[in-house]
Motif scaffolding. Structure first.
Motif, PDB file in Angstrom:
ATOM      1  N   ALA A   1     -52.477 -16.372 -39.812  1.00  0.00           N
ATOM      2  CA  ALA A   1     -52.847 -17.363 -38.804  1.00  0.00           C
ATOM      3  C   ALA A   1     -53.607 -18.526 -39.437  1.00  0.00           C
ATOM      4  CB  ALA A   1     -53.706 -16.716 -37.723  1.00  0.00           C
ATOM      5  N   VAL A   2     -53.377 -19.715 -38.903  1.00  0.00           N
ATOM      6  CA  VAL A   2     -54.104 -20.910 -39.318  1.00  0.00           C
ATOM      7  C   VAL A   2     -54.737 -21.530 -38.075  1.00  0.00           C
ATOM      8  CG1 VAL A   2     -53.936 -23.226 -40.301  1.00  0.00           C
ATOM      9  CG2 VAL A   2     -52.545 -21.369 -41.245  1.00  0.00           C
ATOM     10  N   VAL A   3     -56.067 -21.632 -38.079  1.00  0.00           N
ATOM     11  CA  VAL A   3     -56.796 -22.333 -37.021  1.00  0.00           C
ATOM     12  C   VAL A   3     -57.572 -23.454 -37.703  1.00  0.00           C
ATOM     13  CG1 VAL A   3     -58.504 -22.187 -35.186  1.00  0.00           C
ATOM     14  CG2 VAL A   3     -56.974 -20.248 -35.615  1.00  0.00           C
ATOM     15  N   PRO A   4     -57.124 -24.690 -37.558  1.00  0.00           N
ATOM     16  CA  PRO A   4     -57.717 -25.782 -38.337  1.00  0.00           C
ATOM     17  C   PRO A   4     -59.106 -26.171 -37.863  1.00  0.00           C
ATOM     18  CG  PRO A   4     -56.045 -26.626 -36.844  1.00  0.00           C
ATOM     19  CD  PRO A   4     -55.982 -25.133 -36.744  1.00  0.00           C
ATOM     20  N   ASP A   5     -59.932 -26.638 -38.803  1.00  0.00           N
ATOM     21  CA  ASP A   5     -61.235 -27.199 -38.486  1.00  0.00           C
ATOM     22  C   ASP A   5     -61.067 -28.604 -37.920  1.00  0.00           C
ATOM     23  OD1 ASP A   5     -63.104 -25.131 -39.653  1.00  0.00           O
ATOM     24  OD2 ASP A   5     -61.897 -25.583 -41.412  1.00  0.00           O
ATOM     25  N   ARG A   6     -62.029 -29.019 -37.077  1.00  0.00           N
ATOM     26  CA  ARG A   6     -62.040 -30.366 -36.503  1.00  0.00           C
ATOM     27  C   ARG A   6     -63.168 -31.158 -37.148  1.00  0.00           C
ATOM     28  NH1 ARG A   6     -63.307 -31.448 -31.743  1.00  0.00           N
ATOM     29  NH2 ARG A   6     -61.643 -32.797 -31.003  1.00  0.00           N
ATOM     30  N   LEU A   7     -62.869 -32.367 -37.577  1.00  0.00           N
ATOM     31  CA  LEU A   7     -63.906 -33.226 -38.148  1.00  0.00           C
ATOM     32  C   LEU A   7     -63.469 -34.679 -38.065  1.00  0.00           C
ATOM     33  CD1 LEU A   7     -63.895 -32.866 -42.032  1.00  0.00           C
ATOM     34  CD2 LEU A   7     -62.045 -32.114 -40.584  1.00  0.00           C
ATOM     35  N   ALA A   8     -64.413 -35.571 -38.273  1.00  0.00           N
ATOM     36  CA  ALA A   8     -64.137 -37.003 -38.169  1.00  0.00           C
ATOM     37  C   ALA A   8     -63.082 -37.423 -39.180  1.00  0.00           C
ATOM     38  CB  ALA A   8     -65.417 -37.803 -38.380  1.00  0.00           C
TER      39      ALA A   8
ATOM     40  N   TYR B   1     -46.052 -33.800 -45.611  1.00  0.00           N
ATOM     41  CA  TYR B   1     -47.129 -33.724 -44.612  1.00  0.00           C
ATOM     42  C   TYR B   1     -46.620 -34.286 -43.297  1.00  0.00           C
ATOM     43  CZ  TYR B   1     -50.361 -32.533 -48.329  1.00  0.00           C
ATOM     44  OH  TYR B   1     -50.980 -31.884 -49.369  1.00  0.00           O
ATOM     45  N   VAL B   2     -47.182 -33.767 -42.207  1.00  0.00           N
ATOM     46  CA  VAL B   2     -46.858 -34.261 -40.875  1.00  0.00           C
ATOM     47  C   VAL B   2     -48.158 -34.441 -40.105  1.00  0.00           C
ATOM     48  CG1 VAL B   2     -46.461 -31.894 -40.041  1.00  0.00           C
ATOM     49  CG2 VAL B   2     -45.575 -33.824 -38.748  1.00  0.00           C
ATOM     50  N   LEU B   3     -48.232 -35.535 -39.337  1.00  0.00           N
ATOM     51  CA  LEU B   3     -49.389 -35.841 -38.508  1.00  0.00           C
ATOM     52  C   LEU B   3     -48.925 -35.911 -37.055  1.00  0.00           C
ATOM     53  CD1 LEU B   3     -49.691 -37.513 -41.365  1.00  0.00           C
ATOM     54  CD2 LEU B   3     -51.768 -38.368 -40.270  1.00  0.00           C
ATOM     55  N   VAL B   4     -49.619 -35.187 -36.179  1.00  0.00           N
ATOM     56  CA  VAL B   4     -49.274 -35.136 -34.762  1.00  0.00           C
ATOM     57  C   VAL B   4     -50.503 -35.555 -33.959  1.00  0.00           C
ATOM     58  CG1 VAL B   4     -48.435 -33.712 -32.862  1.00  0.00           C
ATOM     59  CG2 VAL B   4     -47.685 -33.223 -35.210  1.00  0.00           C
ATOM     60  N   MET B   5     -50.404 -36.680 -33.253  1.00  0.00           N
ATOM     61  CA  MET B   5     -51.514 -37.146 -32.410  1.00  0.00           C
ATOM     62  C   MET B   5     -51.216 -36.818 -30.948  1.00  0.00           C
ATOM     63  SD  MET B   5     -52.895 -41.020 -31.651  1.00  0.00           S
ATOM     64  CE  MET B   5     -54.189 -41.053 -32.901  1.00  0.00           C
ATOM     65  N   LEU B   6     -52.141 -36.138 -30.293  1.00  0.00           N
ATOM     66  CA  LEU B   6     -52.012 -35.879 -28.864  1.00  0.00           C
ATOM     67  C   LEU B   6     -52.529 -37.098 -28.103  1.00  0.00           C
ATOM     68  CD1 LEU B   6     -51.331 -33.942 -26.543  1.00  0.00           C
ATOM     69  CD2 LEU B   6     -53.698 -33.141 -26.653  1.00  0.00           C
ATOM     70  N   VAL B   7     -51.654 -37.719 -27.330  1.00  0.00           N
ATOM     71  CA  VAL B   7     -52.012 -38.917 -26.558  1.00  0.00           C
ATOM     72  C   VAL B   7     -52.324 -38.556 -25.114  1.00  0.00           C
ATOM     73  CG1 VAL B   7     -51.241 -41.206 -25.819  1.00  0.00           C
ATOM     74  CG2 VAL B   7     -50.548 -40.318 -28.052  1.00  0.00           C
TER      75      VAL B   7
ATOM     76  N   VAL C   1     -55.661 -29.467 -40.714  1.00  0.00           N
ATOM     77  CA  VAL C   1     -56.959 -29.968 -40.281  1.00  0.00           C
ATOM     78  C   VAL C   1     -56.738 -30.833 -39.044  1.00  0.00           C
ATOM     79  CG1 VAL C   1     -56.909 -32.088 -41.685  1.00  0.00           C
ATOM     80  CG2 VAL C   1     -59.107 -31.039 -41.115  1.00  0.00           C
ATOM     81  N   VAL C   2     -57.734 -30.900 -38.167  1.00  0.00           N
ATOM     82  CA  VAL C   2     -57.677 -31.764 -36.996  1.00  0.00           C
ATOM     83  C   VAL C   2     -58.667 -32.904 -37.187  1.00  0.00           C
ATOM     84  CG1 VAL C   2     -58.078 -31.963 -34.503  1.00  0.00           C
ATOM     85  CG2 VAL C   2     -56.947 -29.935 -35.427  1.00  0.00           C
ATOM     86  N   LEU C   3     -58.180 -34.145 -37.117  1.00  0.00           N
ATOM     87  CA  LEU C   3     -59.009 -35.331 -37.298  1.00  0.00           C
ATOM     88  C   LEU C   3     -59.337 -35.954 -35.943  1.00  0.00           C
ATOM     89  CD1 LEU C   3     -57.133 -36.992 -40.305  1.00  0.00           C
ATOM     90  CD2 LEU C   3     -58.998 -35.322 -40.350  1.00  0.00           C
ATOM     91  N   THR C   4     -60.573 -36.410 -35.813  1.00  0.00           N
ATOM     92  CA  THR C   4     -61.033 -36.977 -34.548  1.00  0.00           C
ATOM     93  C   THR C   4     -61.581 -38.385 -34.782  1.00  0.00           C
ATOM     94  OG1 THR C   4     -63.316 -36.173 -34.790  1.00  0.00           O
ATOM     95  CG2 THR C   4     -61.714 -34.655 -33.811  1.00  0.00           C
ATOM     96  N   GLY C   5     -61.743 -39.115 -33.673  1.00  0.00           N
ATOM     97  CA  GLY C   5     -62.479 -40.374 -33.719  1.00  0.00           C
ATOM     98  C   GLY C   5     -61.658 -41.626 -33.935  1.00  0.00           C
ATOM     99  N   LEU C   6     -60.329 -41.537 -34.016  1.00  0.00           N
ATOM    100  CA  LEU C   6     -59.494 -42.726 -34.146  1.00  0.00           C
ATOM    101  C   LEU C   6     -58.872 -43.068 -32.790  1.00  0.00           C
ATOM    102  CD1 LEU C   6     -57.645 -42.027 -37.534  1.00  0.00           C
ATOM    103  CD2 LEU C   6     -59.526 -43.631 -37.118  1.00  0.00           C
ATOM    104  N   PRO C   7     -58.532 -44.336 -32.557  1.00  0.00           N
ATOM    105  CA  PRO C   7     -57.903 -44.713 -31.291  1.00  0.00           C
ATOM    106  C   PRO C   7     -56.586 -43.977 -31.078  1.00  0.00           C
ATOM    107  CG  PRO C   7     -58.612 -46.669 -32.502  1.00  0.00           C
ATOM    108  CD  PRO C   7     -58.769 -45.503 -33.435  1.00  0.00           C
ATOM    109  N   ALA C   8     -56.273 -43.674 -29.825  1.00  0.00           N
ATOM    110  CA  ALA C   8     -55.037 -42.962 -29.501  1.00  0.00           C
ATOM    111  C   ALA C   8     -53.863 -43.934 -29.520  1.00  0.00           C
ATOM    112  CB  ALA C   8     -55.160 -42.267 -28.150  1.00  0.00           C
ATOM    113  N   HIS C   9     -53.504 -44.370 -30.732  1.00  0.00           N
ATOM    114  CA  HIS C   9     -52.467 -45.383 -30.935  1.00  0.00           C
ATOM    115  C   HIS C   9     -51.683 -44.996 -32.181  1.00  0.00           C
ATOM    116  CE1 HIS C   9     -50.681 -49.262 -32.038  1.00  0.00           C
ATOM    117  NE2 HIS C   9     -50.792 -49.577 -30.761  1.00  0.00           N
ATOM    118  N   PRO C  10     -50.378 -45.295 -32.233  1.00  0.00           N
ATOM    119  CA  PRO C  10     -49.598 -44.921 -33.415  1.00  0.00           C
ATOM    120  C   PRO C  10     -50.161 -45.436 -34.733  1.00  0.00           C
ATOM    121  CG  PRO C  10     -48.132 -45.612 -31.647  1.00  0.00           C
ATOM    122  CD  PRO C  10     -49.530 -45.883 -31.181  1.00  0.00           C
ATOM    123  N   ASP C  11     -50.817 -46.607 -34.723  1.00  0.00           N
ATOM    124  CA  ASP C  11     -51.386 -47.144 -35.960  1.00  0.00           C
ATOM    125  C   ASP C  11     -52.388 -46.195 -36.598  1.00  0.00           C
ATOM    126  OD1 ASP C  11     -49.867 -49.379 -35.528  1.00  0.00           O
ATOM    127  OD2 ASP C  11     -51.545 -50.705 -35.019  1.00  0.00           O
TER     128      ASP C  11
END
Length: 244
Positions: free
Chosen positions: A4-11, A95-101, A27-37
């Motif tokens: 199992a993989v449960v990623p840490d959340r950080l800025a 690598y793959v990045l998935v942003m929840l909007v 890893v889960v990244l936080t703090g960026l605008p919810a925009h494709p950029d």
């Protein structure tokens, strides 16, 4: 050995992010605008000068979505744009990045699995099949426009020339055309699917908040999500680094 993989959340700009990604495979990244950029910003922050290619982001909207099973992101699509061949996806995206909007009103939790640990735990004959047997990686999707007409032959487990191990997992796999062992390959693929489904059922779930970016080592970590009610929206971006 846990799979199992449960990623840490950080800025997103925390310098620890890359170390945690390398250590866990996610890893889960936080703090960026919810925009494709923000996907490109996160990729550049994580990989710096090692970032080789960003592929066009894609937006996925689902309503009352069914389960998305464990998979690694990869596809082989080249399109013609005004006479210029342009690659939109690559079989060796690392690598793959998935942003929840937009979060669904109910359901939609994520899960992830360490494919290194999982495949190493399989029966010896099944592991040998994944390492040694050529298959058509996208044969089931042959009707997709832009997908090359030539079969993409490969194995579920391969290595880069620098020794990095690749674990492939797609629903597009078929035996090679006129493979004399096609019956055995089909049966073994079904065994593999059963093992993956059993592992998926036992994985812990984790929730993303709106604006979170889930980053995954696509060679090592398979991911999926539970079914959901209502609407859910994500932005996805795949890429290749120098390590690919």
């Amino acid at each position: 050995m846990t799979v199992a993989v449960v990623p840490d959340r950080l800025a997103a700009r925390d310098p620890e992010a890359r170390r945690l990604l390398d250590g866990k495979g996610a890893v889960v990244l936080t703090g960026l605008p919810a925009h494709p950029d923000s996907l490109a910003v996160a990729a550049a922050t994580l990989f710096g000068a090692g970032l080789r290619e960003l592929y066009p982001h894609r937006t996925r909207r689902s309503v009352d979505g069914a389960v998305v099973g464990l998979h690694g992101d990869s596809l082989d699509i080249v399109v013609d744009m005004a006479g210029l061949e342009t690659r939109r996806r690559h079989p060796n995206e690392d690598y793959v990045l998935v942003m929840l909007v937009r979060q669904a009103p109910a359901g939609g939790e994520s899960f992830a699995l360490d494919a290194h640990a999982f495949t190493d735990s399989l029966p010896a004959d099944l592991l040998a099949f994944l390492r040694d047997t050529d298959v058509d990686l996208y044969g089931r999707w042959a009707g997709i426009r832009g997908l090359p007409a030539t079969p993409r032959v490969g194995r579920h487990i391969e290595y880069t020339r620098t020794g990095r191990r690749i674990h492939r997992r797609t629903e597009g796999v078929l035996p090679l055309h006129r493979d004399p062992d096609a019956e055995h390959v089909t049966a073994t693929l079904a065994r593999f699917d059963d093992e993956v489904r059993r592992a998926q059922t036992a994985l812990p779930r984790f929730a993303l908040a709106e604006g979170d970016i889930l980053v995954l080592d696509n060679y090592r970590t398979w991911h999926g999500r539970d079914p959901h009610a209502g609407e859910r929206l994500v932005h996805i971006q795949t890429l290749r680094t120098d390590d690919a």
